[in-house]
Design a protein around this motif. Structure first.
Motif, PDB file in Angstrom:
ATOM      1  N   ILE A 277      11.204  51.238 -15.785  1.00 48.47           N
ATOM      2  CA  ILE A 277      10.578  52.486 -15.349  1.00 48.47           C
ATOM      3  C   ILE A 277       9.402  52.084 -14.463  1.00 48.47           C
ATOM      4  CG2 ILE A 277       9.333  54.545 -16.110  1.00 48.47           C
ATOM      5  CD1 ILE A 277      10.898  54.126 -18.845  1.00 48.47           C
ATOM      6  N   LEU A 278       9.433  52.439 -13.194  1.00 50.64           N
ATOM      7  CA  LEU A 278       8.368  52.066 -12.265  1.00 50.64           C
ATOM      8  C   LEU A 278       8.303  53.124 -11.184  1.00 50.64           C
ATOM      9  CD1 LEU A 278       7.541  48.547 -10.918  1.00 50.64           C
ATOM     10  CD2 LEU A 278       7.592  50.488  -9.366  1.00 50.64           C
ATOM     11  N   SER A 279       7.163  53.846 -11.128  1.00 50.19           N
ATOM     12  CA  SER A 279       7.110  54.959 -10.192  1.00 50.19           C
ATOM     13  C   SER A 279       5.686  55.435  -9.962  1.00 50.19           C
ATOM     14  CB  SER A 279       7.943  56.127 -10.733  1.00 50.19           C
ATOM     15  OG  SER A 279       7.890  57.241  -9.874  1.00 50.19           O
ATOM     16  N   GLN A 280       5.475  55.999  -8.771  1.00 46.47           N
ATOM     17  CA  GLN A 280       4.241  56.734  -8.505  1.00 46.47           C
ATOM     18  C   GLN A 280       4.257  58.100  -9.181  1.00 46.47           C
ATOM     19  OE1 GLN A 280       2.671  55.808  -4.143  1.00 46.47           O
ATOM     20  NE2 GLN A 280       4.849  56.264  -4.129  1.00 46.47           N
TER      21      GLN A 280
ATOM     22  N   MET B  65       0.534  53.851 -10.024  1.00 49.78           N
ATOM     23  CA  MET B  65       1.857  53.294 -10.285  1.00 49.78           C
ATOM     24  C   MET B  65       1.989  52.998 -11.766  1.00 49.78           C
ATOM     25  SD  MET B  65       3.725  49.849  -8.793  1.00 49.78           S
ATOM     26  CE  MET B  65       2.883  48.696  -9.914  1.00 49.78           C
ATOM     27  N   LEU B  66       2.942  53.659 -12.394  1.00 47.42           N
ATOM     28  CA  LEU B  66       3.232  53.429 -13.813  1.00 47.42           C
ATOM     29  C   LEU B  66       4.414  52.484 -13.929  1.00 47.42           C
ATOM     30  CD1 LEU B  66       3.264  56.052 -16.661  1.00 47.42           C
ATOM     31  CD2 LEU B  66       5.150  54.423 -16.434  1.00 47.42           C
ATOM     32  N   THR B  67       4.230  51.410 -14.706  1.00 49.19           N
ATOM     33  CA  THR B  67       5.297  50.429 -14.943  1.00 49.19           C
ATOM     34  C   THR B  67       5.523  50.282 -16.432  1.00 49.19           C
ATOM     35  OG1 THR B  67       4.640  49.203 -12.963  1.00 49.19           O
ATOM     36  CG2 THR B  67       6.093  48.079 -14.521  1.00 49.19           C
ATOM     37  N   ASP B  68       6.724  50.625 -16.871  1.00 46.88           N
ATOM     38  CA  ASP B  68       7.138  50.482 -18.276  1.00 46.88           C
ATOM     39  C   ASP B  68       8.317  49.517 -18.267  1.00 46.88           C
ATOM     40  OD1 ASP B  68       7.978  50.760 -20.912  1.00 46.88           O
ATOM     41  OD2 ASP B  68       7.797  52.939 -20.929  1.00 46.88           O
ATOM     42  N   ALA B  69       8.097  48.308 -18.760  1.00 49.96           N
ATOM     43  CA  ALA B  69       9.133  47.273 -18.641  1.00 49.96           C
ATOM     44  C   ALA B  69       8.949  46.220 -19.714  1.00 49.96           C
ATOM     45  CB  ALA B  69       9.069  46.620 -17.257  1.00 49.96           C
TER      46      ALA B  69
ATOM     47  N   SER C 279      16.666  34.828 -24.807  1.00 50.71           N
ATOM     48  CA  SER C 279      18.077  34.431 -24.913  1.00 50.71           C
ATOM     49  C   SER C 279      18.649  34.768 -26.285  1.00 50.71           C
ATOM     50  CB  SER C 279      18.225  32.932 -24.637  1.00 50.71           C
ATOM     51  OG  SER C 279      17.438  32.188 -25.542  1.00 50.71           O
ATOM     52  N   MET C 280      17.768  34.970 -27.280  1.00 50.30           N
ATOM     53  CA  MET C 280      18.198  35.393 -28.624  1.00 50.30           C
ATOM     54  C   MET C 280      18.170  36.911 -28.762  1.00 50.30           C
ATOM     55  SD  MET C 280      18.741  32.606 -30.610  1.00 50.30           S
ATOM     56  CE  MET C 280      18.198  32.910 -32.278  1.00 50.30           C
ATOM     57  N   HIS C 281      17.821  37.592 -27.667  1.00 50.68           N
ATOM     58  CA  HIS C 281      17.891  39.053 -27.552  1.00 50.68           C
ATOM     59  C   HIS C 281      16.782  39.806 -28.268  1.00 50.68           C
ATOM     60  CE1 HIS C 281      21.582  38.507 -25.395  1.00 50.68           C
ATOM     61  NE2 HIS C 281      22.114  37.854 -26.417  1.00 50.68           N
ATOM     62  N   TYR C 282      15.678  39.157 -28.551  1.00 55.62           N
ATOM     63  CA  TYR C 282      14.513  39.875 -29.061  1.00 55.62           C
ATOM     64  C   TYR C 282      13.711  40.422 -27.888  1.00 55.62           C
ATOM     65  CZ  TYR C 282      15.566  38.489 -33.788  1.00 55.62           C
ATOM     66  OH  TYR C 282      16.188  38.344 -35.006  1.00 55.62           O
ATOM     67  N   ALA C 283      13.090  41.586 -28.105  1.00 55.81           N
ATOM     68  CA  ALA C 283      12.566  42.378 -27.002  1.00 55.81           C
ATOM     69  C   ALA C 283      11.048  42.412 -26.931  1.00 55.81           C
ATOM     70  CB  ALA C 283      13.079  43.817 -27.125  1.00 55.81           C
ATOM     71  N   SER C 284      10.561  42.750 -25.740  1.00 54.89           N
ATOM     72  CA  SER C 284       9.186  43.201 -25.544  1.00 54.89           C
ATOM     73  C   SER C 284       9.241  44.515 -24.786  1.00 54.89           C
ATOM     74  CB  SER C 284       8.349  42.169 -24.788  1.00 54.89           C
ATOM     75  OG  SER C 284       8.851  41.946 -23.479  1.00 54.89           O
ATOM     76  N   ASP C 285       8.126  45.258 -24.821  1.00 57.56           N
ATOM     77  CA  ASP C 285       8.091  46.586 -24.200  1.00 57.56           C
ATOM     78  C   ASP C 285       6.632  46.946 -23.939  1.00 57.56           C
ATOM     79  OD1 ASP C 285       8.417  49.197 -23.399  1.00 57.56           O
ATOM     80  OD2 ASP C 285       9.149  49.933 -25.325  1.00 57.56           O
ATOM     81  N   PHE C 286       6.216  46.920 -22.674  1.00 54.75           N
ATOM     82  CA  PHE C 286       4.829  47.214 -22.310  1.00 54.75           C
ATOM     83  C   PHE C 286       4.783  48.274 -21.221  1.00 54.75           C
ATOM     84  CE2 PHE C 286       4.771  42.612 -23.428  1.00 54.75           C
ATOM     85  CZ  PHE C 286       3.880  42.650 -24.486  1.00 54.75           C
ATOM     86  N   THR C 287       3.672  49.001 -21.187  1.00 49.93           N
ATOM     87  CA  THR C 287       3.420  49.904 -20.065  1.00 49.93           C
ATOM     88  C   THR C 287       1.989  49.717 -19.584  1.00 49.93           C
ATOM     89  OG1 THR C 287       4.902  51.538 -21.056  1.00 49.93           O
ATOM     90  CG2 THR C 287       3.519  52.274 -19.238  1.00 49.93           C
TER      91      THR C 287
END
Length: 462
Positions: free
Chosen positions: A222-225, A245-249, A254-262
């Motif tokens: 998610i990346l947008s003005q 600019m908002l960036t949510d990514a 490789s072991m499929h564990y996630a991160s999630d920041f905005t």
């Protein structure tokens, strides 16, 4: 894979919780993009990964909860496979990696289950989310596709949620690695937030960083003005001075564990006074969320406390009015923050969402609400040490929603609609951190991505 003892211990926990019937776990298959031989990036089912660790298509597994026996079903490769993919180990050898003693060809899964069903034994399975596995369950169990979801095992769902919710040390190392990649993604996006830059160029650059970090992005970027659109995947605009600019990514390892920041930053490196005022409200809400996130506390109470921070800040600017607690009780703040504070995170960026948020985020004590805004809270129950959550408050100015509330006279005692006219083209701000619940409180995972406004301005200006 982790060491096989990890998977053996996880399955032992599951067998301690469910002691009768057969547990059936279907792995995922390859999914074609535009023809059979051209497939999307393969992603294994997360619960299959969690209990068996084998990360390739064409697999199923079963646990006999009565006897304790465990099985892997799959097919060995033929010469054609070897030509295209290189030498592969046998299904038996792969089963041994996961600590499973029994292996068999895929064709034998049907008779294995038919025998169990013929003896009146229950087959436990989790909710399927891919069409091919829905059809496979119909074939294996004789259940119509229309009634598959009525036949899933609530006992198995609850057991899996209970086990997967508390993260092991090996999992936390993976999540920290995903967060380190996420840090690099977001700082890079900040540095690129210059007038005239194409949004897609930034989105593509940070997606490449995720791929280089081990696997892929943990969800579409998610990346947008136009940050007032909560899940804005359109990257077609060119950045303009004076916009946000908002960036949510986030990234997967490789072991499929996630991160999630905005993070939300000013294009060109300088907040306007109006932008900084709203930004400071969201930052205060984020910091309050971190302060309150602790074991024994309901996440719903954290959400509501953060809502009061937002409402208080907006009242100080004249955008909201009246008693802050009463405003939050009436859901007036949801005009500006119509989503929940956060969600669990782990092998899935919205951890275990495929199992049903009613089981992941709620329990007999804490039940969902139907109030606008609060109804979108994915996670609400009491926090426990080992939980990983995202704290992601935001303030958004959504013209269509503002018009709806104004025309329908919703929460007029708490909203200054005349003042709102000056914010119609503002956009939105969200600030999100990944947080581990500890025995005494919580900690932000890894190095915190720059979040103070002066620090952000300096990064972009350089």
């Amino acid at each position: 894979m982790f060491g096989k003892s990890i998977y053996i211990n996880r399955r032992k926990k599951l067998k301690d919780k469910i002691q009768q019937g057969i547990g059936l776990f279907l792995g995922n298959e390859e999914s074609p993009m535009n023809y059979l031989g051209n497939t999307y990036h393969f992603r294994q089912d997360s619960s299959f990964l969690y209990f068996f660790g084998l990360d390739f298509p064409g697999l199923a597994a079963a646990i006999d909860f009565d006897s304790g026996e465990e099985y892997i079903f799959g097919d060995d490769v033929d010469m054609d496979d070897i030509i295209w993919m290189g030498p592969q180990v046998s299904i038996q050898q792969n089963a041994e990696k996961a600590g499973v003693e029994n292996s068999a060809h895929s064709a034998k899964l049907g008779s294995f289950l038919s025998d169990a069903i013929g003896k009146g034994r229950k087959v436990h399975f989790l909710p399927p989310y891919r069409g091919e596995n829905i059809l496979r369950l119909q074939e294996l169990l004789g259940i119509s596709t229309a009634s598959i979801n009525d036949s899933v095992s609530t006992d198995l769902i609850k057991a899996v949620v209970a086990i997967r919710s508390v993260k092991e040390p090996c999992e936390m190392e993976e999540i920290k690695a995903a967060c380190a990649t996420g840090y690099e993604m977001h700082v890079t996006a900040m540095q690129m937030a210059q007038p005239g830059v194409w949004e897609q160029k930034i989105a593509g650059t940070i997606e490449g960083i995720a791929a280089a970090g081990g696997s892929m992005i943990s969800f579409p970027i998610i990346l947008s003005q136009n940050g007032e659109t909560l899940h804005n995947h359109d990257h077609s605009q060119y950045l303009k001075e004076g916009r946000l600019m908002l960036t949510d990514a986030g990234a997967e390892t490789s072991m499929h564990y996630a991160s999630d920041f905005t993070r939300t930053v000013p294009v060109g490196g300088k907040f306007t006074q109006k932008q900084r005022e709203i930004y400071e409200i969201v930052l205060a809400a984020n910091n309050e969320a971190h302060k309150l996130t602790a074991p024994g506390v309901t996440y719903k109470s954290v959400h509501l406390a953060v809502a009061e921070v937002i409402a208080s800040g907006l009242k100080n600017l004249g955008i909201m009015k009246g008693d802050v607690k009463e405003a939050v009780n009436n859901g007036a703040h949801a005009l500006f923050c119509p989503h929940g504070l956060g969600h669990m995170m782990g092998l899935d960026v919205h951890d275990m969402e495929d199992l049903g948020q009613i089981y992941v985020g709620y329990d007999e004590e804490i039940r969902p609400s139907d109030q606008f805004g609060l109804a979108a809270l994915r996670f609400a129950k009491r926090l426990e040490p080992g939980y990983v959550v995202t704290n992601e408050p935001g303030v958004y100015f959504i013209p269509a929603l503002i018009d709806k509330w104004k025309n329908e006279k919703i929460n007029t005692d708490f909203i200054n609609f005349e003042k709102l006219d000056a914010y119609r083209d503002f956009g939105g701000i969200r600030l999100e951190d990944d947080v581990l619940v500890t025995s005494s409180g919580s900690e932000i995972i890894g190095e915190r991505i720059p979040i103070e406004p002066d620090e952000i301005e300096e990064i972009i200006s350089k």
